[in-house]
Design an enzyme around this catalytic site. Structure first.
Site, PDB file in Angstrom:
ATOM      1  N   LYS A 206     -64.413  37.942  26.431  1.00  0.00           N
ATOM      2  CA  LYS A 206     -63.765  37.295  26.662  1.00  0.00           C
ATOM      3  C   LYS A 206     -62.961  38.445  28.099  1.00  0.00           C
ATOM      4  O   LYS A 206     -63.867  39.008  28.410  1.00  0.00           O
ATOM      5  CB  LYS A 206     -62.047  37.730  25.924  1.00  0.00           C
ATOM      6  CG  LYS A 206     -62.708  37.251  25.029  1.00  0.00           C
ATOM      7  CD  LYS A 206     -60.915  37.065  23.571  1.00  0.00           C
ATOM      8  CE  LYS A 206     -60.984  36.582  22.612  1.00  0.00           C
ATOM      9  NZ  LYS A 206     -59.885  36.955  21.885  1.00  0.00           N
TER      10      LYS A 206
ATOM     11  N   LYS B 252     -56.660  33.743  13.889  1.00  0.00           N
ATOM     12  CA  LYS B 252     -54.861  33.667  14.479  1.00  0.00           C
ATOM     13  C   LYS B 252     -54.764  33.426  12.895  1.00  0.00           C
ATOM     14  O   LYS B 252     -53.478  32.808  12.604  1.00  0.00           O
ATOM     15  CB  LYS B 252     -54.210  33.351  15.327  1.00  0.00           C
ATOM     16  CG  LYS B 252     -54.990  33.434  16.791  1.00  0.00           C
ATOM     17  CD  LYS B 252     -54.109  32.760  18.318  1.00  0.00           C
ATOM     18  CE  LYS B 252     -54.070  33.152  18.781  1.00  0.00           C
ATOM     19  NZ  LYS B 252     -53.839  32.758  20.015  1.00  0.00           N
TER      20      LYS B 252
ATOM     21  N   ARG C 244     -44.368  30.087 -10.309  1.00  0.00           N
ATOM     22  CA  ARG C 244     -43.967  30.348  -8.589  1.00  0.00           C
ATOM     23  C   ARG C 244     -44.891  30.992  -7.770  1.00  0.00           C
ATOM     24  O   ARG C 244     -45.206  30.259  -7.021  1.00  0.00           O
ATOM     25  CB  ARG C 244     -42.425  31.005  -8.389  1.00  0.00           C
ATOM     26  CG  ARG C 244     -42.581  31.477  -7.255  1.00  0.00           C
ATOM     27  CD  ARG C 244     -41.733  30.986  -5.998  1.00  0.00           C
ATOM     28  NE  ARG C 244     -41.488  29.270  -6.194  1.00  0.00           N
ATOM     29  CZ  ARG C 244     -42.113  28.547  -5.990  1.00  0.00           C
ATOM     30  NH1 ARG C 244     -42.528  28.108  -4.712  1.00  0.00           N
ATOM     31  NH2 ARG C 244     -41.501  26.853  -6.277  1.00  0.00           N
TER      32      ARG C 244
ATOM     33  N   ASP D  39     -62.075  28.111  28.429  1.00  0.00           N
ATOM     34  CA  ASP D  39     -59.506  28.300  28.007  1.00  0.00           C
ATOM     35  C   ASP D  39     -59.494  28.387  29.104  1.00  0.00           C
ATOM     36  O   ASP D  39     -58.363  28.054  29.798  1.00  0.00           O
ATOM     37  CB  ASP D  39     -59.765  29.871  27.742  1.00  0.00           C
ATOM     38  CG  ASP D  39     -58.691  30.686  27.843  1.00  0.00           C
ATOM     39  OD1 ASP D  39     -58.000  30.339  26.906  1.00  0.00           O
ATOM     40  OD2 ASP D  39     -58.071  32.125  28.075  1.00  0.00           O
TER      41      ASP D  39
ATOM     42  N   GLU E 271     -66.270  33.687  26.529  1.00  0.00           N
ATOM     43  CA  GLU E 271     -64.724  32.658  26.953  1.00  0.00           C
ATOM     44  C   GLU E 271     -64.878  32.153  28.881  1.00  0.00           C
ATOM     45  O   GLU E 271     -65.193  33.346  29.078  1.00  0.00           O
ATOM     46  CB  GLU E 271     -63.643  33.284  26.873  1.00  0.00           C
ATOM     47  CG  GLU E 271     -62.354  33.040  26.940  1.00  0.00           C
ATOM     48  CD  GLU E 271     -60.950  33.755  26.742  1.00  0.00           C
ATOM     49  OE1 GLU E 271     -61.037  34.116  24.846  1.00  0.00           O
ATOM     50  OE2 GLU E 271     -60.086  33.880  26.891  1.00  0.00           O
TER      51      GLU E 271
END
Lengths: 290, 290, 290, 290, 290, 290
Positions: A176, A144, A109, A228, A206
């Site tokens: 940012k 992310k 597994r 963005d 950005e």
């Protein structure tokens, strides 16, 4: 390094492999191990097994599969048919094993969870890569990622033909909106960044609109610009404005539905969080014969 | 324990929270930390921030969010509006923070990755749970979890209203086809299992068809039976045959499309690997005002 | 983050601080702790102590000093007179402490070893920085650091006013002679590097002579060039040839004797391994009054 | 133990070797590994390499060098020409390697940093040892070591022919001025120490002047005396006063300039913090042929 | 250090306390925690509890008890009635707690296991100490400790009034029969030991008979002698022979039955492995009122 | 898994073996290792050694013994005469070793401490098992284990022929008096437990008297009942009342004196904390010939 199962264009540290496999085995074996097999399978039994990709996709994680089985049976015989970073059709045999039946069942597994998860990321990446073939656009990941699995998932992105964005907050600057606001605008923020960054640190900024992009072009000092959540139309204009002076990265709303249109704008990179945080696991299995 | 952010019906060890947060921060901060904010944000700046669920779903991971911010700013002020294990609509504010701007920016992605991933699992689980409301069927997870995150994902399943299957190979016996084959049939395998298992270990056996189920009923000794990839029709027959003598778990092909039909058969549990290995991340964000 | 003892322009992870302090205390306390003080100092005794720089230099490591004392006496009172990243004259009091006498004595050596080592690195760096004041040359470090202390020493370099080169093999490309040889020359190696590197990875190439530099200028594709062991004369020519198209780093033979001549050539960076691997410890002491 | 690269008169735990090498490799490989070599060197390439001491000195760290390369290429062929604890002239080949080119390049800096640092300590120690040859004085270290590297540096001191002082606060008592002051004098402090110490713990006491030494002689109970920052003249008197009843250790101001005069006084030990906290790295290199 | 629960004459590192408590909690909480209390006790419930010694004995482990409860409920209120290193009669209340009921129940077993085990060691030690009161004999431990618990058990021995033998192989020399045989006799082995040992390392030698002891007296160089499995008669003769020149340790066959006779011989130390490897746990309990 | 030294009916994770051996070696070797052997035994010397059980008993821990020696000498030759889980008479040779003399001496105490402790637990268990032979009663352990050694001691219980109770708070529910009181009685507590527990979690409830047992029989819902400190007479009545509907566990006051009477009542399990928390170490030794 001598592990020929690794994707040749990417890196996964042997230290990281050991840690990931040990952690995953520890959480599955718990304190008493595979109590079912101890009760029902003699400890002298031998198993033959085949690792199979039930669905087609891009492979990632085979060195971890081998390490998981070896951790429980150091003398297991392993024959690999594939290495990481290739695309396979459904029902492809990836690896064959012969070893202690208890060890094979106990590591099964863990091995499949590792392979399924990373191949899922590689497969999702590869699907994007396939769509942009022939364009200048490269697919890249974001920060992310699944907590605790960043190095592995970044590797899987490479296995799928993608490129890596920052590995963390520390290996490049990405300016940012909050940074711009606090610093008092695009010029001061870029000047502060450059004053602080050494010569081996890229500075990306950005921008939300073409007006900001224009300001960046005026100021200079940026190594790359992230567009963005821009419309495809604005992306196209941005490409024209920049004219190759630095790479443009499209971010936000990059899906399999939009990627071809995005790539058609001529941006250099399209980045997706989905390929790491939400890609479904690839269906992989172990066919065992004891 | 006193952490009121935990789902009241489930457990997540404070040791596990610390480990997960430390690991996730370490991989994001790397060796040089948030080089962008160091360059552009004064170290005395304060930030106000709101953790927001952009989409609706079931919450899971808020104690980890709080721990991540506290790890970088021990004096950060945190006000929670929600705890784990509730369902929220899109655009719900979950938590408010006031603290060091550099700390908030440095912990942001780690906090969101943890919350998004676990809330994704909880939301997927909750979606299944919602579909079976009013039936006797409970939704449960499997061991097909993301490597290294088992305890967290099992917790998230509880947050979504589901039940936990085995946490590992060691806390219950699940007899599968290989065990039956090696032991020489259903009777001998169950006898061996019972001879080995103590009185606090459940023994579940997997059957592929009603004939095998019948044999299990004859032998007795099983605490639960897993119906592997059976048709809805056979599940209904199985429920009638067993008549409540032990719980029945339906497994294989459990999807949002099939779950209502499966629940209508009267099985006690329906288990899904998808809710842990492939649930998409919930979209969560941090609105920051420095 | 809220730890105002950190140098405001640099980063040291609180996770790294905890690990370094725990490791250092563990190796000094061993299994039986400060057996001398246990035998001779009552456990109720209180000590007042002052951390003093006996020699002048640049400070680095004060957050670790505070953490070491707090680890053994969580209620110790600490008043800092200085923070990291400042230059002090000999006999400067850096920090005052009042707490358990046993704790102060037990943490003393660990605190001083950390502070002395890192301030030694910062002071060596600062000495170079002082010599190049008024030129465009920035001082930077290398990967020749003390094993296990890279993040700390890189931080100390920043405390001394220097810049950081790569933190490891992974955060930028540095192409050396072996890479050039295997790839078959400067053009192919740079093309391979660019094909592999994402947009947030800098590519620097090492050249031994002006002929190679010329080739790099022809090929383009490099973000920075390292002039390896070149004469001051050649450095000057290199600066003229490159004319600001990318940063030039002088490396090899950078000492306090040569640095001013090197900086006079107009190179952007001068890198020294000596400031991390061989800088003598700064003489720091703890004056205790029990 | 079977590792013939270890200095035969000293000990370095295989556990410590593994930990040090793993930690050093982890901090250099980071999350993405040697991105330059992955881009430019085929994963099938083989390298031949020679570890060379560019300067003369005493060797220390060769088992760590071997371990670092083996960690990345378990099948690398290693031939050692030297072991730890010998003195070599400049340009001596210490070890030859043949293995994966990527592994050799990836482990190179870690191996050299370990070897350079420890051989630097051994060489500094050996330089002192050489000066006192023919006298009864032994060179010994202190607890002023680089944080996290104590066991390794103590080992390096032995490789250089020196002796070890305490490894930590716990393996012997060293009574200093604060202990004497709190206990109320030399007699009470020695009595308290003896009452607490078991029969396998040495008790050393630090004295600042001959008057204190006289008191120690009167009281007895001490196993050794440390003469703190005494003049050479006073050291000579101390030797005469003690007349071999216990070992005398000279400490403070022990440099290459003073060591011969100190040794001429007849003290048993001269201890130096400089050999561990400030010894410059030995210049070692890897000549690679891919 | 400020933890007033520690025995004032002994040391237990706060690092070791944290590690031991974390390890013990992790193995008891497992992956799902206290599933019984989660199911049956509201998370808002408060518990009052008293830690009680059901039998009389010497206390050891109270700082660990406090740490275990605090680890699960950082706000728990703790009032200690006793500290480590005291002797108590049966039914003595040692500590009172008020905190989260779930936390109290979850930490209960871990806290009691730690306290029972260490107080068992302390009590066994104290029983020996009581028997030798008024003699010059000190009770001491050996390296026959429970694996992984050495520092804790050595601390418990001190809590019981005993003295510590070596903490490990590294903090003193103990020459045994094999060492003597390989070195070629008592003189050469002691010479080799002295040539290798620094001035802060004690050298003890084990002898089987008075003939060997005589040889040690002739050679000198030993700091202590261990009388291995000698008769009480021979011990008495040994004491006379040595006449206080170095401490004598009786070892082998030291039991509660023999200890008084052994002490009557005048040996300085009697060492027992039984007090650490086989002492029964002290009966301690938690009386809870929710 | 392929380690034939393991007891065939039980499990000990190779990860756990590595961790336990590493931890035990680290605490014995300390920072300087076996200083006695380094001083007196040439590093080229070879030793032959035999691991012997001086007393008779049940074996447990042999895989750890082998691992400890291998950790210090990877090339040591090991021949096992016994495996875990057998009973041996006094003076039985268990294992023969030939390897580096320094490694054998350095690992000796660690190996014996592990083997003596675990074989002590196994032997104590086996003694109980022997007394109940021919009855239906199984001997089982509790959670009263030595902190940090739970998985090892649970394994040792199996080696002695016993059964395992819960491994931790998380793998089964055990409802005690506090849970009953807070929930408001036996019916509500069992209902809450069942509502929370999944189908793979057993629910056991503790009763103090036959009245409570009667109530459990009325309510149903329990998988097992623990008879807490009941008289043998009441146990017999309980067995009659329950008539095999669920297993009965006798707990409290289970000693070698009482076990036969307890078993005669017909209870299914008798559980003892003593076998793990207070079993004396088995006397094992290493006969060495260098």
């Amino acid at each position: 390094m001598s592990q020929s199962l690794l994707c040749p264009d990417a890196f996964l540290s042997p230290l990281e492999i050991d840690k990931a496999v040990t952690r995953a085995l520890a959480e599955d074996l718990g304190r008493a191990g595979d109590v079912t097999s101890i009760a029902t399978i003699p400890d002298s039994a031998t198993a033959h097994a085949i690792v199979v990709a039930r669905n087609g996709g891009a492979t990632s994680g085979l060195p971890l599969v081998a390490a998981a089985f070896r951790r429980l049976d150091p003398e297991i015989a392993i024959t690999a048919h594939m290495r990481d970073g290739v695309t396979v059709v459904a029902k492809t045999a990836l690896m064959r094993l012969t070893g202690s039946a208890r060890a094979v069942l106990a590591a099964e597994r863990v091995a499949l969870n590792l392979l399924g998860h990373l191949s899922g990321v590689a497969t999702a990446t590869h699907e994007f890569v396939r769509r942009v073939k022939g364009t200048r656009t490269r697919i890249c990941c974001t920060r992310k990622t699944t907590p605790g699995l960043r190095a592995l998932e970044k590797y899987a992105v490479r296995c799928g033909g993608g490129f890596n964005h920052r590995f963390g907050l520390d290996d490049a600057m990405l300016i940012k909106d909050n940074h711009i606001a606090v610093a008092g605008g695009i010029r001061p923020v870029l000047e502060r960044a450059r004053a602080s960054a050494g010569h081996l640190v890229k500075v990306e900024i950005e921008v939300d609109n073409l007006h900001q992009l224009d300001e960046v072009l005026t100021v200079g000092l940026a190594d790359a610009v992230l567009l963005d959540n821009m419309s495809v139309d604005d992306m196209r204009k941005a490409v024209a404005m920049v004219a190759g002076r630095f790479p443009l990265e499209a971010s936000g709303g990059i899906t399999l539905d939009t990627i071809e249109a995005v790539a058609a704008t001529g941006v250099d990179y399209a980045s997706s969080g989905w390929i790491t945080h939400s890609a479904p696991s690839l269906d992989v299995a172990l066919d065992i014969d004891i």
